[in-house]
Design an enzyme around this catalytic site. Structure first.
Site, PDB file in Angstrom:
ATOM      1  N   GLN A 165       3.738  -1.222  -8.652  1.00 35.53           N
ATOM      2  CA  GLN A 165       2.663  -2.228  -8.626  1.00 35.53           C
ATOM      3  C   GLN A 165       1.797  -2.102  -9.882  1.00 35.53           C
ATOM      4  OE1 GLN A 165       0.072  -3.261  -5.097  1.00 35.53           O
ATOM      5  NE2 GLN A 165      -1.281  -1.768  -6.004  1.00 35.53           N
TER       6      GLN A 165
ATOM      7  N   GLN B  58       1.443 -10.594   0.640  1.00 32.45           N
ATOM      8  CA  GLN B  58       2.258  -9.507   0.101  1.00 32.45           C
ATOM      9  C   GLN B  58       3.038  -8.761   1.183  1.00 32.45           C
ATOM     10  OE1 GLN B  58      -1.396  -7.443  -1.507  1.00 32.45           O
ATOM     11  NE2 GLN B  58      -0.217  -5.614  -1.021  1.00 32.45           N
TER      12      GLN B  58
ATOM     13  N   HIS C 251      -8.582   6.171  -2.354  1.00 30.75           N
ATOM     14  CA  HIS C 251      -9.409   5.015  -2.746  1.00 30.75           C
ATOM     15  C   HIS C 251     -10.771   5.487  -3.249  1.00 30.75           C
ATOM     16  CE1 HIS C 251      -7.018   2.907   0.566  1.00 30.75           C
ATOM     17  NE2 HIS C 251      -6.776   2.171  -0.495  1.00 30.75           N
TER      18      HIS C 251
ATOM     19  N   GLY D 255      -8.612  -2.034   2.248  1.00 26.16           N
ATOM     20  CA  GLY D 255      -9.432  -1.356   3.256  1.00 26.16           C
ATOM     21  C   GLY D 255      -8.741  -0.127   3.830  1.00 26.16           C
TER      22      GLY D 255
ATOM     23  N   SER E 209      -2.303   7.615   1.971  1.00 23.41           N
ATOM     24  CA  SER E 209      -2.017   6.192   2.138  1.00 23.41           C
ATOM     25  C   SER E 209      -2.720   5.739   3.409  1.00 23.41           C
ATOM     26  CB  SER E 209      -0.509   6.003   2.300  1.00 23.41           C
ATOM     27  OG  SER E 209      -0.234   4.748   2.877  1.00 23.41           O
TER      28      SER E 209
ATOM     29  N   GLU F 112      -1.809   5.521  -8.795  1.00 24.92           N
ATOM     30  CA  GLU F 112      -0.423   5.715  -9.244  1.00 24.92           C
ATOM     31  C   GLU F 112       0.554   5.874  -8.077  1.00 24.92           C
ATOM     32  OE1 GLU F 112      -0.508   8.952 -12.068  1.00 24.92           O
ATOM     33  OE2 GLU F 112      -0.784   7.522 -13.719  1.00 24.92           O
TER      34      GLU F 112
HETATM   35  O1  PAF Z   1      -2.556  -1.540  -3.452  1.00 26.20           O
HETATM   36  C1  PAF Z   1      -3.146  -2.294  -2.648  1.00 26.20           C
HETATM   37  O2  PAF Z   1      -3.914  -1.876  -1.790  1.00 26.20           O
HETATM   38  C2  PAF Z   1      -2.870  -3.793  -2.729  1.00 26.20           C
HETATM   39  O3  PAF Z   1      -1.540  -4.047  -3.081  1.00 26.20           O
HETATM   40  C3  PAF Z   1      -3.840  -4.537  -3.672  1.00 26.20           C
HETATM   41  C4  PAF Z   1      -3.677  -4.075  -5.099  1.00 26.20           C
HETATM   42  C5  PAF Z   1      -5.277  -4.320  -3.218  1.00 26.20           C
HETATM   43  C6  PAF Z   1      -3.554  -6.045  -3.625  1.00 26.20           C
HETATM   44  O4  PAF Z   1      -3.729  -6.557  -2.349  1.00 26.20           O
END
Ligand code: PAF
Length: 278
Positions: free
Chosen positions: A153, A59, A35, A29, A185, A148
């Site tokens: 990740q 996480q 995004h 979100g 971000s 990226e």
């Molecule tokens: O990159 C993110 O926003 C998060 O690490 C993800 C991939 C949605 C997993 O919670």
């Protein structure tokens, strides 16, 4: 706009699609243009698109980081709606995603997780893979889109999907930047306007390295010097690593797909960035 807030509702909606072009954009979100670029790409390349919005507790290694993480579901839904009103949104609760408690599955990633974010944030990637595994299991996406900016990740998810023989294509999407170069971000919203403007020096220094530095010692000293000029910012790490192995390059000149990675913080807000050096 179809907004689903439980796994049960998601399962029943998912089961009605029998085609082979379902794209998913997993997010936490607080959506920004980065995004939205992923969502637009997913919309362009798939018949059906799901955006997931879930601030995944497993996480986060620090509770205050989780507590501070921005939450703006109404604005996020409106931004997705503007791209297309038929995009499906899944925004579950933690108890729905983790009915047995906030447990992450421990994974091994052949060392890919040992450096950078993995070293600084213990358990972070276990949490990421745990939630991605849960989302993929229910949504069974044909394609999944990742930015990226979170390059480590992205590589870990690619590796995990390959090892687990998950038939989802992992689609990498380029970093989107603010006008001063700062990588977009959700955390940027936590910066004061002056800090946000000043933070542009990080990308400027990285670009300088790409265009001028011939060896890694030169890269490291250029980045360190740039941070000395901006003492409000703490440099967590600077690393020149090969894209696929994420291992530090021996020689920049002979390295295979070398990339520069930087992590820093200002006023407790973590910023990460990376750039291809060749
Ligand atoms: O990159 C993110 O926003 C998060 O690490 C993800 C991939 C949605 C997993 O919670």
């Amino acid at each position: 706009m179809p907004l689903y807030q439980t796994l049960k509702a998601l399962n029943s909606a998912r089961s009605s699609y029998k085609g082979n072009a379902l794209g998913v954009v997993p997010t936490m979100g607080a959506l920004h243009q980065g995004h939205l670029s992923l969502i637009k790409k997913a919309k362009h390349n798939n018949e059906v698109v799901w955006v997931t919005i879930f601030v995944n507790p497993t996480q986060f290694d620090k509770k205050d980081d989780l507590d501070k993480y921005p939450n703006s579901l109404a604005e996020d839904v409106a931004a997705i709606h503007e791209i297309s009103p038929d995009i499906n949104i899944f925004a579950p609760t933690a108890s729905d995603m983790y009915p047995k408690g906030l447990l992450a599955i421990t994974q091994t990633f052949d060392g890919l997780d040992k450096s950078m974010e993995g070293a600084d944030r213990p358990g972070h990637f276990d949490g990421v893979i745990t939630i991605i595994a849960k989302l993929f299991k229910t949504l069974q996406p044909h394609r999944a889109y990742f930015g990226e900016k979170d390059f480590q990740q992205l590589q870990l998810i690619k590796k995990w999907a390959k090892e687990q023989q998950i038939p989802t294509s992992i689609v990498p999407c380029p970093i989107v930047r603010e006008a001063n170069g700062l990588a977009l971000s959700s955390r940027n919203a936590q910066l004061a306007p002056k800090q946000r403007e000043e933070a542009g020096f990080i990308y400027e220094a990285m670009l300088h390295c790409k265009n001028n530095c011939l060896d890694k010692a030169d890269v490291y000293s250029t980045i360190k010097q740039a941070f000395e000029v901006h003492p409000n910012f703490d440099l967590y790490y600077v690393l020149c690593a090969e894209e696929d192995s994420l291992k530090e390059v021996k020689e920049l000149a002979t390295a295979n797909k070398p990339r520069l990675f930087v992590a820093a913080s200002i006023a407790g807000v973590r910023l990460i960035d990376n750039i291809a050096l060749k």
